[in-house]
Design an enzyme around this catalytic site. Structure first.
Site, PDB file in Angstrom:
ATOM      1  N   PRO A 142      33.937  29.851  20.408  1.00  0.00           N
ATOM      2  CA  PRO A 142      35.076  30.318  19.602  1.00  0.00           C
ATOM      3  C   PRO A 142      36.018  31.242  20.363  1.00  0.00           C
ATOM      4  O   PRO A 142      37.232  31.046  20.350  1.00  0.00           O
ATOM      5  CB  PRO A 142      34.400  31.028  18.422  1.00  0.00           C
ATOM      6  CG  PRO A 142      33.095  30.290  18.259  1.00  0.00           C
ATOM      7  CD  PRO A 142      32.664  29.981  19.666  1.00  0.00           C
TER       8      PRO A 142
ATOM      9  N   LYS B 245      48.123  28.022  25.142  1.00  0.00           N
ATOM     10  CA  LYS B 245      47.398  27.540  23.956  1.00  0.00           C
ATOM     11  C   LYS B 245      47.682  28.435  22.739  1.00  0.00           C
ATOM     12  O   LYS B 245      47.911  27.957  21.628  1.00  0.00           O
ATOM     13  CB  LYS B 245      45.891  27.510  24.250  1.00  0.00           C
ATOM     14  CG  LYS B 245      45.013  27.161  23.070  1.00  0.00           C
ATOM     15  CD  LYS B 245      45.188  25.725  22.638  1.00  0.00           C
ATOM     16  CE  LYS B 245      44.451  25.439  21.341  1.00  0.00           C
ATOM     17  NZ  LYS B 245      44.692  24.079  20.868  1.00  0.00           N
TER      18      LYS B 245
HETATM   19  P1  NDP Z   1      32.922  25.426  16.161  1.00  0.00           P
HETATM   20  O1  NDP Z   1      32.890  26.637  15.312  1.00  0.00           O
HETATM   21  O2  NDP Z   1      32.807  24.081  15.540  1.00  0.00           O
HETATM   22  O3  NDP Z   1      31.744  25.514  17.275  1.00  0.00           O
HETATM   23  C1  NDP Z   1      31.552  26.662  18.019  1.00  0.00           C
HETATM   24  C2  NDP Z   1      30.480  26.435  19.075  1.00  0.00           C
HETATM   25  O4  NDP Z   1      30.263  27.658  19.784  1.00  0.00           O
HETATM   26  C3  NDP Z   1      29.138  26.025  18.501  1.00  0.00           C
HETATM   27  O5  NDP Z   1      28.454  25.257  19.467  1.00  0.00           O
HETATM   28  C4  NDP Z   1      28.458  27.393  18.316  1.00  0.00           C
HETATM   29  O6  NDP Z   1      27.046  27.301  18.357  1.00  0.00           O
HETATM   30  C5  NDP Z   1      28.923  28.093  19.536  1.00  0.00           C
HETATM   31  N1  NDP Z   1      28.940  29.549  19.378  1.00  0.00           N
HETATM   32  C6  NDP Z   1      29.580  30.271  18.411  1.00  0.00           C
HETATM   33  N2  NDP Z   1      29.409  31.586  18.642  1.00  0.00           N
HETATM   34  C7  NDP Z   1      28.619  31.693  19.750  1.00  0.00           C
HETATM   35  C8  NDP Z   1      28.100  32.794  20.474  1.00  0.00           C
HETATM   36  N3  NDP Z   1      28.360  34.051  20.109  1.00  0.00           N
HETATM   37  N4  NDP Z   1      27.324  32.530  21.552  1.00  0.00           N
HETATM   38  C9  NDP Z   1      27.072  31.259  21.935  1.00  0.00           C
HETATM   39  N5  NDP Z   1      27.549  30.173  21.297  1.00  0.00           N
HETATM   40  C10 NDP Z   1      28.325  30.399  20.215  1.00  0.00           C
HETATM   41  O7  NDP Z   1      34.241  25.561  17.025  1.00  0.00           O
HETATM   42  P2  NDP Z   1      35.127  24.389  17.674  1.00  0.00           P
HETATM   43  O8  NDP Z   1      34.253  23.473  18.433  1.00  0.00           O
HETATM   44  O9  NDP Z   1      36.043  23.846  16.649  1.00  0.00           O
HETATM   45  O10 NDP Z   1      36.033  25.268  18.671  1.00  0.00           O
HETATM   46  C11 NDP Z   1      35.580  25.691  19.952  1.00  0.00           C
HETATM   47  C12 NDP Z   1      36.807  26.207  20.713  1.00  0.00           C
HETATM   48  O11 NDP Z   1      37.754  25.145  20.843  1.00  0.00           O
HETATM   49  C13 NDP Z   1      37.540  27.348  19.969  1.00  0.00           C
HETATM   50  O12 NDP Z   1      38.041  28.287  20.887  1.00  0.00           O
HETATM   51  C14 NDP Z   1      38.671  26.617  19.252  1.00  0.00           C
HETATM   52  O13 NDP Z   1      39.769  27.493  18.987  1.00  0.00           O
HETATM   53  C15 NDP Z   1      38.992  25.529  20.265  1.00  0.00           C
HETATM   54  N6  NDP Z   1      39.647  24.336  19.707  1.00  0.00           N
HETATM   55  C16 NDP Z   1      39.153  23.675  18.605  1.00  0.00           C
HETATM   56  C17 NDP Z   1      39.815  22.562  18.094  1.00  0.00           C
HETATM   57  C18 NDP Z   1      39.318  21.802  16.903  1.00  0.00           C
HETATM   58  O14 NDP Z   1      40.061  20.889  16.437  1.00  0.00           O
HETATM   59  N7  NDP Z   1      38.134  22.073  16.358  1.00  0.00           N
HETATM   60  C19 NDP Z   1      41.064  22.080  18.714  1.00  0.00           C
HETATM   61  C20 NDP Z   1      41.435  22.774  19.916  1.00  0.00           C
HETATM   62  C21 NDP Z   1      40.762  23.875  20.367  1.00  0.00           C
HETATM   63  P3  NDP Z   1      26.167  27.048  17.029  1.00  0.00           P
HETATM   64  O15 NDP Z   1      25.941  25.566  16.986  1.00  0.00           O
HETATM   65  O16 NDP Z   1      24.942  27.835  17.259  1.00  0.00           O
HETATM   66  O17 NDP Z   1      26.968  27.571  15.849  1.00  0.00           O
END
Ligand code: NDP
Length: 298
Positions: free
Chosen positions: A68, A173
């Site tokens: 995130p 971004k």
């Molecule tokens: P999600 O909330 O779906 O997933 C987040 C991921 O990060 C999960 O694998 C989660 O693990 C992990 N995570 C969260 N907190 C921690 C932590 N403190 N330590 C380790 N792992 C952690 O987010 P997205 O996949 O949607 O987004 C990821 C990034 O991509 C963000 O920065 C977002 O802004 C960016 N993004 C997203 C888009 C989208 O359409 N979704 C588009 C473009 C960019 P766990 O499985 O344990 O929760």
């Protein structure tokens, strides 16, 4: 020689990105905070499930992170299970988190001391483009480092743009997403207004989408997600709030008068607080409808 790649953070966008790497000519290890997600991914895609960030990074040429916020990446650097315990000299950390420039610069400086390269490489295009392998990737960092990891980026990206030094990808971004947030908010205000004035939103969009007020929000998000009331959860409102906050912070640091971006950051913070952690970004429209006491759809 094929590259060994580690992917950390199998979330909504990370998982489809990693899927393309699994299908490519790479040795792939995956790690996820919730281990069951990484285990399921490894079984489905024939990747190795690493027990810790250090284990994932050990022997990897490129470590991709997609969390995130940048602070999540920074927090995984240290300790016996941390990335720095596994990263070898010459490896590259390719951070696809939509991060903040200041933290990315701090991470890059720490890695440089260990001889490890760093690129901030946030992506755009959403889950749809991630699944199709057609993401736009905006990169900050050294051009030679980008050239080395280019095969990895090409596995999930279609358009790759070198934006400048470390932090430049994050900045682009954040500003892009501030514009997305502005478009969602202003389109919702406009359609609520027209609805109260007795105009069907489908009719309004029909005009706007062949006129100068159109945007990706009016052309795609509103027809597919708002008019249908489908509001699929693909990109959390919490993450868009974070992105607009980064844009507002960068604008303040650069001493740019930016009332619209600052206000948009405040508005999305309020919508995020009201709708919670799991709401999709387009559900901000429901918050605006609530303020107006009027839904857009008849
Ligand atoms: P999600 O909330 O779906 O997933 C987040 C991921 O990060 C999960 O694998 C989660 O693990 C992990 N995570 C969260 N907190 C921690 C932590 N403190 N330590 C380790 N792992 C952690 O987010 P997205 O996949 O949607 O987004 C990821 C990034 O991509 C963000 O920065 C977002 O802004 C960016 N993004 C997203 C888009 C989208 O359409 N979704 C588009 C473009 C960019 P766990 O499985 O344990 O929760």
């Amino acid at each position: 020689m094929s590259l060994t790649v580690a992917f950390l953070g199998l979330g909504a966008i990370g998982a489809p990105m990693a899927t393309h790497l699994a299908a490519g000519p790479f040795g792939l290890r995956v790690w996820n905070r919730t281990a069951s997600r990484a285990a399921a991914f490894a079984t489905e895609h024939g990747a190795v499930h690493a027990a810790s960030p250090a284990e994932a990074a050990r022997g990897a040429d490129v470590v991709v992170t997609c969390f995130p916020v940048s602070a999540d990446v920074e927090a995984l650097l240290d300790g016996p299970e941390g990335l720095l315990a596994g990263l070898a000299k010459g490896a590259v950390l390719l951070d696809c988190t939509s991060g903040d420039p200041a933290t990315s610069k701090r991470i890059a400086a720490r890695l440089a001391k260990a001889g490890v390269g760093f690129l901030d490489a946030p992506v755009s295009g959403g889950v749809k483009a991630a699944v199709a392998g057609t993401l736009t990737v905006m990169v900050g960092g050294d051009a030679a480092t980008l050239a080395r990891v280019r095969p990895v980026i090409d596995a999930f990206g279609e358009k790759v743009v070198h934006c400048g030094a470390v932090g430049a990808g994050d900045a682009v971004k954040a500003v892009n997403n501030a514009l997305l947030a502005l478009h969602i908010w202003s389109t919702a205000e406009g359609l609520v207004t027209l609805r109260k004035a007795g105009v069907d939103p489908a009719v309004a969009l029909d005009v706007i989408n062949t006129s100068s007020g159109r945007s990706n929000s009016s052309m795609n998000l509103f027809p597919e997600r708002v008019i249908t009331r489908a509001f699929p959860r693909t990109f959390r409102l919490a993450l868009l709030d974070k992105d607009v906050g980064i844009a507002a912070q960068v604008a303040r640091e650069q001493q740019v008068p930016s009332p619209l971006i600052q206000l948009t950051a405040e508005l999305f913070q309020a919508a995020h607080r009201a709708l919670g952690e799991e709401a999709d970004h387009v559900e901000a429209v429901k918050f605006i409808e609530g303020l107006a006491g009027q839904e857009i759809v008849p």
